[in-house]
Design a protein around this motif. Structure first.
Motif, mmCIF file in Angstrom:
data_model
loop_
_atom_site.group_PDB
_atom_site.id
_atom_site.type_symbol
_atom_site.label_atom_id
_atom_site.label_comp_id
_atom_site.label_asym_id
_atom_site.label_seq_id
_atom_site.Cartn_x
_atom_site.Cartn_y
_atom_site.Cartn_z
ATOM 1 N N ALA A 135 -111.698 4.387 33.192
ATOM 2 C CA ALA A 135 -112.008 5.478 31.970
ATOM 3 C C ALA A 135 -110.695 6.197 31.755
ATOM 4 C CB ALA A 135 -113.112 6.409 32.433
ATOM 5 N N SER A 136 -109.894 6.481 32.575
ATOM 6 C CA SER A 136 -108.726 7.188 32.347
ATOM 7 C C SER A 136 -107.618 6.189 31.588
ATOM 8 C CB SER A 136 -108.181 7.763 34.114
ATOM 9 O OG SER A 136 -107.240 8.404 33.981
ATOM 10 N N GLU A 137 -107.501 5.142 32.011
ATOM 11 C CA GLU A 137 -106.438 4.312 31.510
ATOM 12 C C GLU A 137 -107.133 4.041 30.025
ATOM 13 O OE1 GLU A 137 -106.694 0.240 33.344
ATOM 14 O OE2 GLU A 137 -106.387 1.250 35.339
ATOM 15 N N GLU A 138 -108.099 3.895 29.590
ATOM 16 C CA GLU A 138 -108.599 3.689 28.384
ATOM 17 C C GLU A 138 -108.348 5.065 27.545
ATOM 18 O OE1 GLU A 138 -109.821 0.980 26.773
ATOM 19 O OE2 GLU A 138 -109.446 -0.248 28.110
ATOM 20 N N LYS A 139 -108.568 5.967 27.984
ATOM 21 C CA LYS A 139 -108.411 7.303 27.465
ATOM 22 C C LYS A 139 -107.170 7.475 27.063
ATOM 23 C CE LYS A 139 -109.047 12.329 28.144
ATOM 24 N NZ LYS A 139 -107.969 12.915 28.312
ATOM 25 N N VAL A 197 -109.463 12.608 32.976
ATOM 26 C CA VAL A 197 -110.783 12.539 32.490
ATOM 27 C C VAL A 197 -111.951 13.031 33.526
ATOM 28 C CG1 VAL A 197 -110.989 10.102 33.761
ATOM 29 C CG2 VAL A 197 -112.028 10.484 31.492
ATOM 30 N N ILE A 198 -111.429 13.482 34.869
ATOM 31 C CA ILE A 198 -112.490 13.728 35.763
ATOM 32 C C ILE A 198 -112.944 15.146 35.313
ATOM 33 C CG2 ILE A 198 -110.789 15.074 36.857
ATOM 34 C CD1 ILE A 198 -113.285 13.037 38.754
ATOM 35 N N PHE A 199 -112.399 15.983 34.179
ATOM 36 C CA PHE A 199 -113.064 17.035 33.753
ATOM 37 C C PHE A 199 -114.235 16.897 32.694
ATOM 38 C CE2 PHE A 199 -108.998 18.348 36.091
ATOM 39 C CZ PHE A 199 -109.593 19.146 36.917
ATOM 40 N N ASN A 200 -114.024 15.571 32.047
ATOM 41 C CA ASN A 200 -114.976 15.376 31.206
ATOM 42 C C ASN A 200 -116.628 14.949 31.580
ATOM 43 O OD1 ASN A 200 -112.149 14.859 29.978
ATOM 44 N ND2 ASN A 200 -113.296 13.897 28.255
ATOM 45 N N GLY A 205 -118.658 20.185 32.250
ATOM 46 C CA GLY A 205 -117.811 19.159 31.623
ATOM 47 C C GLY A 205 -117.523 19.174 30.192
ATOM 48 N N LYS A 206 -116.174 18.904 29.886
ATOM 49 C CA LYS A 206 -115.558 18.699 28.470
ATOM 50 C C LYS A 206 -116.057 17.444 27.804
ATOM 51 C CE LYS A 206 -110.792 18.791 26.746
ATOM 52 N NZ LYS A 206 -111.194 17.610 25.860
ATOM 53 N N PRO A 207 -116.453 17.394 26.593
ATOM 54 C CA PRO A 207 -116.843 16.324 25.908
ATOM 55 C C PRO A 207 -115.447 15.745 25.749
ATOM 56 C CG PRO A 207 -117.488 18.307 24.583
ATOM 57 C CD PRO A 207 -117.046 18.848 25.989
ATOM 58 N N PHE A 208 -115.376 14.330 25.308
ATOM 59 C CA PHE A 208 -114.059 13.741 24.952
ATOM 60 C C PHE A 208 -113.740 14.242 23.622
ATOM 61 C CE2 PHE A 208 -115.467 11.056 28.353
ATOM 62 C CZ PHE A 208 -114.517 10.417 28.813
#
Length: 407
Positions: free
Chosen positions: A346-350, A36-39, A82-85
Motif C-alpha cells: 500500500a505504501s509503495e503504491e501510494k 499510509v499507516i495513518f490512512n 484514520g485519514k482518507p486517501f
C-alpha cells in the motif's frame, strides 16, 4: 451485502507522527506526504459518499428535516481518526443504491487546491444533492483541523425547493500522544431559497470539562426572522426539535439548578481528554425526535470505526467492475493493498501514484495542455450565486473511452 473490509486495521502505536509533523506547525497539510499507516482504506471521494447514508431524510420535506440531514451527514466522522486517501486528479467514484433510491458520481476536479465535486440524484427524480468540498487542513501542534470549504445544495424539484449549507470544522485531537478524539465545531446555516426560512446550527466546541462535547444547538427562523423552533442534540447521536417557549423555560430552570449546585461548592477536575460521549443528552419534555444514528457493526472498532454503509463502499465484484470507469476509487492499487492487509505494498503504491501524478502535471506544464474535468464544470450556484462545481451531464450515458490512465 457481504462484509467487505478484508483485513483488520494496523496498530499505529509504533509510528511517530510527530517526526513528520513537527516541521509543519501552522502549515497547510495538502503538500505533505503522510505514511499510509495513518490512512483508512477509502478515498476522500468515498468518504463524501457517506453523506448519502441517511438519504431517507431527503424524502421528508421541511427545513427541520433538511437540518437533521445536514447533521447526520457528519455523524459518520465520529471516532473516524484514520485519514482518507487524497484522491488523484481525475479519480472518480460512482455508487448506485437501488435499495436507498439514489445514484451518485464524484470526481477529483483539482489537485492544488484539492477539490472534490459530487452529484447525487434520487432514482425517483425526487431530489438532486450536489456540492464540492475543498478541505483545508491545518496542523496546530496537538491537533489537526480540517475546514471543509464548499457549498452543499439539496434540490427538491417536485416542491420547487432548494436548500444550501456548508459543513462545520472538524478537528482531530491528541495526534502526537494520548487517545485520538474528534470534535466538530462552528456554525452551519441551512437556507430554504424558496421560502426564505433559515436554520442556524451551532456545533459546540468541547469546552474545558467536556460538558459541550458533540453538542449541536440551533433554531429555525421564518422569513420574517421570527424564531419558530429550537433544535438540539448531538451530532454523534440524535437531533430533537421543540417549540422556543418550552426550550427557554427549560434553559432557565437548568441555569438555576446549576447555580444552586455551584453554590454548594462542588468542584470538578479538568482533563486533557474529555469523557468521550460526555453526559448523555437530556431530552426536554415535548420534544420531537428528528434523527437518530444507526448502530455501528459489531466489529467496527477493528475496521477503522466504519459504519455499515462505509464498510460496503469498496465492494467490487465482476458485475461492478464491468460497468465502472477505470478511474474509479475501488480500482486504486494502494487502497486495494491496504484492504488486503498488505501495508508495505500500500505504501509503495501510494508513493508510485503520487509520483506518477507529479510527472503528469510536469508534462502538462511543458506542453500548455490544460487538464480537462470529465463530469463537472465551474459556474455560479443557481441558488446563491457563489462559484461552484456543477455536474455536466453525460456521465450516466457511459462514454468512458477517453479517460486518462491515472493508476
Amino acid at each position: 451485502s457481504g462484509q467487505v473490509n478484508k483485513s483488520p486495521m494496523f496498530s499505529r502505536n509504533d509510528f511517530s507522527i510527530w517526526s513528520i509533523l513537527r516541521k509543519c506547525i501552522g502549515m497547510e497539510l495538502s503538500k505533505i506526504t503522510m505514511p499510509v499507516i495513518f490512512n483508512e482504506p477509502l478515498s476522500f471521494l468515498q468518504r463524501l459518499t457517506e453523506y448519502m447514508e441517511h438519504t431517507k431524510r431527503m424524502h421528508v420535506f421541511s427545513i427541520q428535516c433538511v437540518a437533521a440531514f445536514a447533521v447526520s451527514a457528519v455523524a459518520s466522522q465520529w471516532e473516524r481518526t484514520g485519514k482518507p486517501f487524497n484522491p488523484l486528479l481525475g479519480e472518480t467514484y460512482e455508487l448506485v443504491r437501488d435499495d436507498l433510491g439514489f445514484r451518485l458520481i464524484s470526481e477529483q476536479v483539482s489537485h492544488h487546491p484539492p477539490i472534490s465535486a459530487f452529484h447525487a440524484e434520487g432514482l425517483q427524480k425526487d431530489f438532486v444533492f450536489h456540492g464540492s468540498i475543498y478541505p483545508k487542513l491545518k496542523f496546530w501542534g496537538k491537533s489537526v483541523e480540517a475546514e471543509p470549504k464548499g457549498i452543499i445544495t439539496l434540490e427538491l424539484p417536485k416542491h420547487n425547493e432548494a436548500y444550501t449549507w456548508t459543513n462545520p470544522t472538524c478537528c482531530v485531537h491528541n495526534i502526537i500522544v494520548g487517545q485520538l478524539w474528534i470534535e466538530q465545531y462552528g456554525s452551519v446555516e441551512v437556507i430554504n431559497h424558496r421560502t426564505g426560512e433559515k436554520c442556524c446550527l451551532s456545533f459546540k466546541p468541547c469546552g474545558l470539562f467536556g460538558k459541550e462535547l458533540h453538542k449541536v444547538e440551533g433554531y429555525i427562523l421564518d422569513k420574517s426572522k421570527k424564531k419558530v423552533y429550537n433544535l438540539y442534540g448531538k451530532w454523534t447521536e440524535c437531533m430533537y426539535i421543540v417549540d422556543p417557549a418550552t426550550f427557554e423555560t427549560h434553559r432557565k430552570n437548568d441555569k438555576k439548578a446549576s447555580e444552586d449546585k455551584k453554590s454548594s461548592k462542588q468542584s470538578s477536575d479538568s482533563e486533557e481528554t474529555p469523557q468521550l460521549g460526555g453526559d448523555s443528552l437530556e431530552v426536554i419534555p415535548g420534544s420531537q425526535l428528528l434523527w437518530r444514528i444507526a448502530p455501528r457493526p459489531v466489529n467496527s472498532a477493528q475496521m477503522y470505526n466504519f459504519t455499515t454503509f462505509a464498510v460496503q463502499l469498496n465492494e467490487l465484484d465482476k458485475e461492478i467492475e464491468a460497468v465502472i470507469p477505470k478511474t474509479d476509487s475501488r480500482l486504486r492499487p494502494d487502497i486495494q493493498a491496504m484492504e488486503n492487509g498488505d501495508i508495505d505494498l500500500a505504501s509503495e503504491e501510494k508513493k508510485r501514484l503520487e509520483e506518477k501524478q507529479r510527472a503528469a502535471r510536469k508534462n502538462r506544464s511543458k506542453s500548455d495542455d490544460e487538464w480537462k474535468m470529465r463530469w463537472f464544470h465551474q459556474g455560479p450556484n443557481p441558488h446563491n450565486g457563489s462559484q461552484d462545481w456543477l455536474f455536466s451531464n453525460g456521465y450516466w450515458d457511459r462514454d468512458y473511452s477517453q479517460l486518462p490512465d491515472i493508476y
